[in-house]
Design a protein around this motif. Structure first.
Motif, PDB file in Angstrom:
ATOM      1  N   PHE A 108      -4.015  -0.354  11.003  1.00 11.44           N
ATOM      2  CA  PHE A 108      -4.567   0.007   9.811  1.00 11.44           C
ATOM      3  C   PHE A 108      -6.105   0.002   9.878  1.00 11.44           C
ATOM      4  O   PHE A 108      -6.640  -0.824  10.528  1.00 11.44           O
ATOM      5  CB  PHE A 108      -4.084  -1.073   8.622  1.00 11.44           C
ATOM      6  CG  PHE A 108      -2.581  -1.154   8.375  1.00 11.44           C
ATOM      7  CD1 PHE A 108      -2.112  -0.233   8.071  1.00 11.44           C
ATOM      8  CD2 PHE A 108      -1.897  -2.275   8.755  1.00 11.44           C
ATOM      9  CE1 PHE A 108      -0.607  -0.111   7.765  1.00 11.44           C
ATOM     10  CE2 PHE A 108      -0.487  -2.531   8.487  1.00 11.44           C
ATOM     11  CZ  PHE A 108       0.076  -1.199   7.868  1.00 11.44           C
ATOM     12  N   LEU A 145      -8.841  -0.010   6.763  1.00  9.23           N
ATOM     13  CA  LEU A 145      -9.338  -0.272   5.483  1.00  9.23           C
ATOM     14  C   LEU A 145     -10.606  -0.350   5.287  1.00  9.23           C
ATOM     15  O   LEU A 145     -11.644  -0.969   5.772  1.00  9.23           O
ATOM     16  CB  LEU A 145      -8.705  -1.661   4.847  1.00  9.23           C
ATOM     17  CG  LEU A 145      -9.069  -1.763   3.509  1.00  9.23           C
ATOM     18  CD1 LEU A 145      -7.803  -1.136   2.422  1.00  9.23           C
ATOM     19  CD2 LEU A 145      -8.753  -3.082   2.716  1.00  9.23           C
ATOM     20  N   ARG A 168       0.772  -1.248   0.027  1.00  5.55           N
ATOM     21  CA  ARG A 168       0.026   0.105   0.130  1.00  5.55           C
ATOM     22  C   ARG A 168       0.827   1.322  -0.129  1.00  5.55           C
ATOM     23  O   ARG A 168       1.861   1.143   0.699  1.00  5.55           O
ATOM     24  CB  ARG A 168      -0.987   0.028   1.249  1.00  5.55           C
ATOM     25  CG  ARG A 168      -1.953  -0.764   1.358  1.00  5.55           C
ATOM     26  CD  ARG A 168      -3.003  -0.691   0.112  1.00  5.55           C
ATOM     27  NE  ARG A 168      -4.128  -1.596   0.038  1.00  5.55           N
ATOM     28  CZ  ARG A 168      -5.000  -1.403  -0.567  1.00  5.55           C
ATOM     29  NH1 ARG A 168      -5.253  -0.431  -1.153  1.00  5.55           N
ATOM     30  NH2 ARG A 168      -6.218  -2.353  -0.577  1.00  5.55           N
ATOM     31  N   PHE A 172      -7.403   3.645   2.532  1.00  6.58           N
ATOM     32  CA  PHE A 172      -6.542   3.018   3.309  1.00  6.58           C
ATOM     33  C   PHE A 172      -5.779   3.973   4.288  1.00  6.58           C
ATOM     34  O   PHE A 172      -5.249   4.583   3.783  1.00  6.58           O
ATOM     35  CB  PHE A 172      -5.633   2.263   2.539  1.00  6.58           C
ATOM     36  CG  PHE A 172      -4.454   1.264   3.394  1.00  6.58           C
ATOM     37  CD1 PHE A 172      -4.911   0.319   4.101  1.00  6.58           C
ATOM     38  CD2 PHE A 172      -3.107   1.736   3.281  1.00  6.58           C
ATOM     39  CE1 PHE A 172      -3.979  -0.512   4.847  1.00  6.58           C
ATOM     40  CE2 PHE A 172      -2.199   0.927   3.659  1.00  6.58           C
ATOM     41  CZ  PHE A 172      -2.798  -0.263   4.582  1.00  6.58           C
ATOM     42  N   ALA A 221      -6.882  -5.840   4.789  1.00  9.05           N
ATOM     43  CA  ALA A 221      -7.810  -5.789   3.311  1.00  9.05           C
ATOM     44  C   ALA A 221      -8.920  -7.008   3.642  1.00  9.05           C
ATOM     45  O   ALA A 221     -10.002  -6.823   3.347  1.00  9.05           O
ATOM     46  CB  ALA A 221      -7.014  -6.027   2.220  1.00  9.05           C
ATOM     47  N   GLU A 251     -11.798   2.306  -2.485  1.00  6.27           N
ATOM     48  CA  GLU A 251     -10.999   1.882  -1.232  1.00  6.27           C
ATOM     49  C   GLU A 251     -10.193   3.410  -0.535  1.00  6.27           C
ATOM     50  O   GLU A 251      -9.974   4.085  -1.378  1.00  6.27           O
ATOM     51  CB  GLU A 251      -9.918   1.052  -1.330  1.00  6.27           C
ATOM     52  CG  GLU A 251     -10.324  -0.497  -1.772  1.00  6.27           C
ATOM     53  CD  GLU A 251      -9.233  -1.439  -1.826  1.00  6.27           C
ATOM     54  OE1 GLU A 251      -8.033  -1.122  -1.617  1.00  6.27           O
ATOM     55  OE2 GLU A 251      -9.454  -2.533  -2.042  1.00  6.27           O
TER      56      GLU A 251
END
Length: 195
Positions: free
Chosen positions: A31, A33, A5, A81, A139, A79
């Motif tokens: 993280f 996502l 990423r 992130f 993810a 998406e």
């Protein structure tokens, strides 16, 4: 799916949002996502309104991430992130984002929903961005949910310090015991479509 990423300042994706890098503990990252549930269906059904929907989702999520001390490290397609120094900040951003999604007046009074996954790990940080199994896990956690849900990996659900203390191995896979958070606000709109 890729194990990389983009990180802030990287030029690997022209459509990416790039913000300042994370500070603090460089080894452990939380993280978040997010992706739009039913995005392919929305593109077909909404036509030119999809650009306004996508821009609205990105704005809402970017504001939620920034107001909770996070960094949007990539936004590509549907998406977003993000990375955080703390689990509390990531959860705060996710809840804030889900609530704002419910309150947003979407084109055509559509029910636009985002599924979210939170994972804590120790990714490899290269010039091209975050890489490794923890990016994949984040993810997978996000894609396992339904719109309006916030899923936490078992690492994110572990007692504080378990990841940093080495209690979780790098081989641990997300399990069926993943935790789910739901924002307190509810929507009167419903959807039976899932990606």
């Amino acid at each position: 799916s890729t194990a990389s990423r983009s990180r802030p300042g990287s030029s690997s994706r022209a459509n990416s949002i790039k913000l300042a890098p994370m500070s603090g503990d460089a080894e452990t990252v939380t993280f978040l996502l997010c992706d739009i549930e039913g995005s392919t269906r929305l593109v077909h059904e909404t036509g030119t309104d999809y650009a306004a929907i996508l821009n609205g989702v990105r704005r809402i999520l970017r504001e939620a991430v920034l107001s909770n001390r996070g960094s949007v490290v990539d936004a590509y397609g549907d998406e977003v992130f993000a990375a955080f120094d703390s689990l509390d900040d990531a959860v705060g951003a996710a809840v804030e984002g889900q609530r704002a999604m419910i309150e947003e007046p979407w084109p055509g009074d559509r029910d636009v929903r985002v599924r979210m996954g939170i994972h804590i790990g120790q990714p490899l940080l290269t010039e091209d961005g975050y890489m490794g199994i923890d990016v994949h896990r984040a993810a997978r956690i996000g894609s396992a949910g339904h719109g309006g849900q916030i899923l936490l990996s078992s690492a994110a659900s572990a007692p504080s310090g378990a990841v940093a203390g080495g209690a979780l191995s790098s081989e641990e896979e997300p399990s069926s015991s993943e935790s789910s958070l739901q924002p307190a606000a509810t929507s009167s709109r419903t959807s039976s479509h899932h990606d």
